[in-house]
Design a protein around this motif. Structure first.
Motif, PDB file in Angstrom:
ATOM      1  N   GLU A  33      -3.935   4.988 -19.662  1.00 25.07           N
ATOM      2  CA  GLU A  33      -3.075   3.810 -19.436  1.00 25.07           C
ATOM      3  C   GLU A  33      -3.209   3.316 -17.998  1.00 25.07           C
ATOM      4  O   GLU A  33      -2.241   2.902 -17.360  1.00 25.07           O
ATOM      5  N   ALA A  34      -4.440   3.340 -17.500  1.00 23.02           N
ATOM      6  CA  ALA A  34      -4.703   2.913 -16.132  1.00 23.02           C
ATOM      7  C   ALA A  34      -4.417   1.423 -15.962  1.00 23.02           C
ATOM      8  O   ALA A  34      -4.710   0.608 -16.846  1.00 23.02           O
ATOM      9  N   SER A  35      -3.849   1.064 -14.803  1.00 26.47           N
ATOM     10  CA  SER A  35      -3.518  -0.334 -14.524  1.00 26.47           C
ATOM     11  C   SER A  35      -4.399  -0.932 -13.424  1.00 26.47           C
ATOM     12  O   SER A  35      -4.462  -2.155 -13.290  1.00 26.47           O
ATOM     13  N   ILE A  36      -5.050  -0.085 -12.633  1.00 26.49           N
ATOM     14  CA  ILE A  36      -5.938  -0.547 -11.558  1.00 26.49           C
ATOM     15  C   ILE A  36      -7.265   0.196 -11.674  1.00 26.49           C
ATOM     16  O   ILE A  36      -7.290   1.413 -11.832  1.00 26.49           O
ATOM     17  N   LEU A  37      -8.370  -0.557 -11.573  1.00 31.21           N
ATOM     18  CA  LEU A  37      -9.704   0.044 -11.595  1.00 31.21           C
ATOM     19  C   LEU A  37     -10.404  -0.278 -10.285  1.00 31.21           C
ATOM     20  O   LEU A  37     -10.466  -1.445  -9.877  1.00 31.21           O
ATOM     21  N   ILE A  38     -10.905   0.741  -9.612  1.00 31.33           N
ATOM     22  CA  ILE A  38     -11.711   0.566  -8.405  1.00 31.33           C
ATOM     23  C   ILE A  38     -13.108   1.069  -8.728  1.00 31.33           C
ATOM     24  O   ILE A  38     -13.286   2.232  -9.104  1.00 31.33           O
ATOM     25  N   VAL A  39     -14.117   0.197  -8.594  1.00 32.66           N
ATOM     26  CA  VAL A  39     -15.450   0.532  -9.101  1.00 32.66           C
ATOM     27  C   VAL A  39     -16.528  -0.023  -8.171  1.00 32.66           C
ATOM     28  O   VAL A  39     -16.378  -1.106  -7.595  1.00 32.66           O
ATOM     29  N   ASP A  40     -17.603   0.722  -7.990  1.00 32.55           N
ATOM     30  CA  ASP A  40     -18.748   0.225  -7.228  1.00 32.55           C
ATOM     31  C   ASP A  40     -19.495  -0.815  -8.058  1.00 32.55           C
ATOM     32  O   ASP A  40     -19.598  -0.695  -9.291  1.00 32.55           O
ATOM     33  N   ARG A  41     -20.048  -1.792  -7.372  1.00 34.15           N
ATOM     34  CA  ARG A  41     -20.724  -2.910  -8.042  1.00 34.15           C
ATOM     35  C   ARG A  41     -21.853  -2.429  -8.952  1.00 34.15           C
ATOM     36  O   ARG A  41     -22.089  -3.024 -10.010  1.00 34.15           O
ATOM     37  N   GLU A  42     -22.528  -1.352  -8.575  1.00 37.96           N
ATOM     38  CA  GLU A  42     -23.687  -0.904  -9.356  1.00 37.96           C
ATOM     39  C   GLU A  42     -23.315  -0.465 -10.776  1.00 37.96           C
ATOM     40  O   GLU A  42     -24.167  -0.427 -11.663  1.00 37.96           O
ATOM     41  N   GLY A  65     -21.569  -5.812  -2.902  1.00 32.38           N
ATOM     42  CA  GLY A  65     -22.228  -6.889  -3.631  1.00 32.38           C
ATOM     43  C   GLY A  65     -21.329  -8.089  -3.874  1.00 32.38           C
ATOM     44  O   GLY A  65     -20.239  -8.222  -3.311  1.00 32.38           O
ATOM     45  N   ILE A  66     -21.797  -8.954  -4.745  1.00 35.20           N
ATOM     46  CA  ILE A  66     -21.036 -10.159  -5.093  1.00 35.20           C
ATOM     47  C   ILE A  66     -19.914  -9.771  -6.051  1.00 35.20           C
ATOM     48  O   ILE A  66     -20.139  -9.078  -7.042  1.00 35.20           O
ATOM     49  N   THR A  67     -18.708 -10.232  -5.761  1.00 32.73           N
ATOM     50  CA  THR A  67     -17.561  -9.889  -6.601  1.00 32.73           C
ATOM     51  C   THR A  67     -17.636 -10.660  -7.917  1.00 32.73           C
ATOM     52  O   THR A  67     -17.666 -11.896  -7.917  1.00 32.73           O
ATOM     53  N   PRO A  68     -17.674  -9.971  -9.057  1.00 31.39           N
ATOM     54  CA  PRO A  68     -17.786 -10.634 -10.360  1.00 31.39           C
ATOM     55  C   PRO A  68     -16.532 -11.451 -10.686  1.00 31.39           C
ATOM     56  O   PRO A  68     -15.460 -11.232 -10.101  1.00 31.39           O
ATOM     57  N   PRO A  69     -16.657 -12.375 -11.638  1.00 25.38           N
ATOM     58  CA  PRO A  69     -15.492 -13.157 -12.061  1.00 25.38           C
ATOM     59  C   PRO A  69     -14.375 -12.258 -12.603  1.00 25.38           C
ATOM     60  O   PRO A  69     -14.646 -11.193 -13.158  1.00 25.38           O
ATOM     61  N   ASN A  70     -13.151 -12.698 -12.404  1.00 27.10           N
ATOM     62  CA  ASN A  70     -11.950 -11.991 -12.905  1.00 27.10           C
ATOM     63  C   ASN A  70     -11.751 -10.620 -12.262  1.00 27.10           C
ATOM     64  O   ASN A  70     -11.091  -9.748 -12.812  1.00 27.10           O
ATOM     65  N   THR A  71     -12.384 -10.415 -11.098  1.00 31.69           N
ATOM     66  CA  THR A  71     -12.164  -9.180 -10.333  1.00 31.69           C
ATOM     67  C   THR A  71     -11.857  -9.561  -8.889  1.00 31.69           C
ATOM     68  O   THR A  71     -11.999 -10.725  -8.499  1.00 31.69           O
ATOM     69  N   SER A  72     -11.466  -8.582  -8.097  1.00 26.22           N
ATOM     70  CA  SER A  72     -11.182  -8.816  -6.679  1.00 26.22           C
ATOM     71  C   SER A  72     -12.068  -7.925  -5.825  1.00 26.22           C
ATOM     72  O   SER A  72     -12.575  -6.897  -6.277  1.00 26.22           O
ATOM     73  N   SER A  73     -12.228  -8.331  -4.581  1.00 24.76           N
ATOM     74  CA  SER A  73     -13.067  -7.575  -3.657  1.00 24.76           C
ATOM     75  C   SER A  73     -12.296  -6.378  -3.100  1.00 24.76           C
ATOM     76  O   SER A  73     -11.177  -6.516  -2.605  1.00 24.76           O
ATOM     77  N   PHE A  74     -12.912  -5.198  -3.176  1.00 26.72           N
ATOM     78  CA  PHE A  74     -12.293  -3.997  -2.606  1.00 26.72           C
ATOM     79  C   PHE A  74     -12.179  -4.126  -1.085  1.00 26.72           C
ATOM     80  O   PHE A  74     -11.233  -3.633  -0.473  1.00 26.72           O
ATOM     81  N   GLU A  75     -13.142  -4.810  -0.463  1.00 24.42           N
ATOM     82  CA  GLU A  75     -13.114  -4.990   0.984  1.00 24.42           C
ATOM     83  C   GLU A  75     -11.878  -5.790   1.406  1.00 24.42           C
ATOM     84  O   GLU A  75     -11.225  -5.472   2.408  1.00 24.42           O
ATOM     85  N   LEU A  76     -11.554  -6.825   0.632  1.00 25.69           N
ATOM     86  CA  LEU A  76     -10.359  -7.607   0.945  1.00 25.69           C
ATOM     87  C   LEU A  76      -9.106  -6.755   0.797  1.00 25.69           C
ATOM     88  O   LEU A  76      -8.155  -6.892   1.565  1.00 25.69           O
ATOM     89  N   LEU A  77      -9.122  -5.876  -0.203  1.00 19.50           N
ATOM     90  CA  LEU A  77      -7.988  -4.971  -0.394  1.00 19.50           C
ATOM     91  C   LEU A  77      -7.825  -4.054   0.824  1.00 19.50           C
ATOM     92  O   LEU A  77      -6.709  -3.844   1.315  1.00 19.50           O
ATOM     93  N   LEU A  78      -8.934  -3.540   1.350  1.00 18.64           N
ATOM     94  CA  LEU A  78      -8.888  -2.665   2.515  1.00 18.64           C
ATOM     95  C   LEU A  78      -8.358  -3.393   3.750  1.00 18.64           C
ATOM     96  O   LEU A  78      -7.655  -2.810   4.582  1.00 18.64           O
ATOM     97  N   ASN A  79      -8.707  -4.677   3.864  1.00 19.80           N
ATOM     98  CA  ASN A  79      -8.332  -5.439   5.054  1.00 19.80           C
ATOM     99  C   ASN A  79      -6.958  -6.091   4.946  1.00 19.80           C
ATOM    100  O   ASN A  79      -6.506  -6.734   5.890  1.00 19.80           O
TER     101      ASN A  79
END
Length: 440
Positions: A33-42, A65-79
């Motif tokens: 029942e995960a609500s957040i997924l953090i995943v490498d682009r590869e 890499g390029i952030t896919p549609p309907n996802t968010s950038s992990f880098e922005l989350l860190l910053n």
């Protein structure tokens, strides 16, 4: 970063296996029942087609890499510095991770690991290693979706106050180079990794003098392999830690000082655990009588996530039924004889695959071996050996059978022998015997 951030806000981490395909990952995402997924682009392309099947997912953060549609950038989350987190009260009994462990049948089970169990396992390793924060440096080579990697290597190094070098993927030559370059002093390895190290063609060209102590575990060790490790790495302290995902690891320990005299043992039970060997009727076995290994203690999980049936079957009055066939001698040393599912039943004769494997490891031209039971219309099961010869060596089926017959009762001698370029191993280093059985 994600592990400690999620822990800090009282969340639960679900490490996902990077070898899994989209369907396998989707089961664990939905089951947890995960609500957040953090995943490498590869890895995104492999799982993106299953996105619509994720029933509880609210946010996906992609790293690199390029952030896919309907996802968010992990880098922005860190910053992001604007988010405000409410103070959360977390106890040692709260669930920290749901670590999925392969079941003998059906889908994986989610072991609900808790903060105290993780801390106690790390303290046990610290006590065993006697680390010096000014001198020691750890290596994490086992993947962090295994308890061995994330608890025994990654988190324990933080508790010990020492740096940790992370290998993204195991390769023998890389491992040798990193130990030399980084002056690694401690590492958790599986026996196969050290065996491949000392048999690498360039082994003698590397300076491994910094490498002072290792804990091996995750798969059985052969006395022959052990003796060669002692010979080629005489300055290395060898310890062994036996444990399970359900126990946060480190339940039975064999020290370097005990190793030579009790090589076939996995050690004595840790002070945090109790141990019993039970027969098929649930009675405790006498010394040296094989039965099922059961464990009880402060590190044992209380349940599997959303799986009351398996919880009831495997955790009885606080005792975890491990599925391992074992015995304890009069001194308290524990011997793992086989997994219950790996024990071969040939016409009523019980054959431990480990016993046959240890004999085969004595052959000078064998690099790696796995023994399994194969169906037989007369005896129920027969013994089959999968063998990886050493580089440049040629072996025959008759030669293997003749060698075994010199060291084993005739009914334990493999009826079938198959030679492979390499044995299939999971990222944790264990031979995947189910994969071998499936190729029959």
């Amino acid at each position: 970063v994600s592990f400690f951030a999620v822990s800090k806000i009282g969340g639960i981490i679900v490490p996902l296996n990077t070898r899994f395909k989209g369907e396998e990952l989707t089961f664990e995402i939905n089951n947890s029942e995960a609500s957040i997924l953090i995943v490498d682009r590869e890895y995104w392309d492999a799982i993106e087609p299953f996105q619509k099947e994720w029933m509880t997912m609210k946010n996906v953060f992609v790293n690199g890499g390029i952030t896919p549609p309907n996802t968010s950038s992990f880098e922005l989350l860190l910053n992001n510095r604007e988010g405000k987190i409410d103070e959360v009260q977390i106890t040692e009994d709260d669930t920290a991770m749901i670590m999925y462990t392969s079941g003998t049948t059906g889908q994986p089970k989610g072991a609900m690991q808790f903060h105290r169990g993780i801390i106690e396992a790390c303290m046990t390793i610290d006590d065993l290693y006697e680390t010096d924060s000014d001198k020691d440096k750890a290596l994490c080579v086992v993947p962090m979706f295994h308890s061995t990697g994330i608890i025994m290597s990654a988190i324990s190094s933080i508790l010990m106050g020492i740096p940790c070098v992370y290998m993204r993927q195991y390769k023998t030559k890389d491992l040798l180079g990193i130990i030399q370059k980084e002056k690694i002093t401690v590492a958790i390895l599986v026996p196969a990794m050290i065996w491949l190290m000392i048999n690498h063609t360039d082994f003698s060209n590397y300076d491994l003098s910094s490498f002072r102590v290792t804990t091996i575990g995750g798969s059985p060790k052969s006395p022959e392999v052990f003796r060669e490790i002692r010979e080629k790495l005489p300055g290395l302290k060898l310890t062994e830690g036996f444990g399970m995902t359900e126990t946060h690891t480190m339940d039975i320990i064999l020290t370097n000082e005990e190793m030579d005299e009790h090589i076939s043992s996995v050690g004595k039970v840790s002070p945090l655990n109790e141990i019993k060997i039970l027969d098929e009727q649930g009675n405790e076995c006498s010394p040296n009588i094989p039965g099922e290994l059961t464990l009880k203690g402060s590190k044992i999980i209380s349940s599997y996530w959303k799986n009351p049936a398996e919880t009831k079957r495997l955790i009885v009055n606080g005792w975890l039924h491990t599925g391992d066939v074992a015995k304890i001698d009069e001194q308290g040393y524990v011997y793992i004889l086989d997994r219950k599912k790996d024990m071969i039943n040939r016409g009523g004769e019980k054959i431990y695959s480990l016993e046959v494997e240890n004999v085969l490891y004595k052959h000078p031209d064998i690099m790696d071996v796995a023994v399994v039971g194969v169906p037989d219309p007369v005896f129920g099961e027969q013994v089959k050996a999968f063998i990886m010869p050493k580089a440049g060596k040629q072996l025959s089926e008759d030669e293997i059978k003749s060698f075994c017959l010199q060291n084993l009762a005739d009914y334990k001698v493999p009826k079938f022998v198959e030679f492979l370029a390499e044995l299939p191993r999971n990222p944790g280093g264990k031979v995947m015997k189910e994969a071998l059985k499936n190729k029959l």
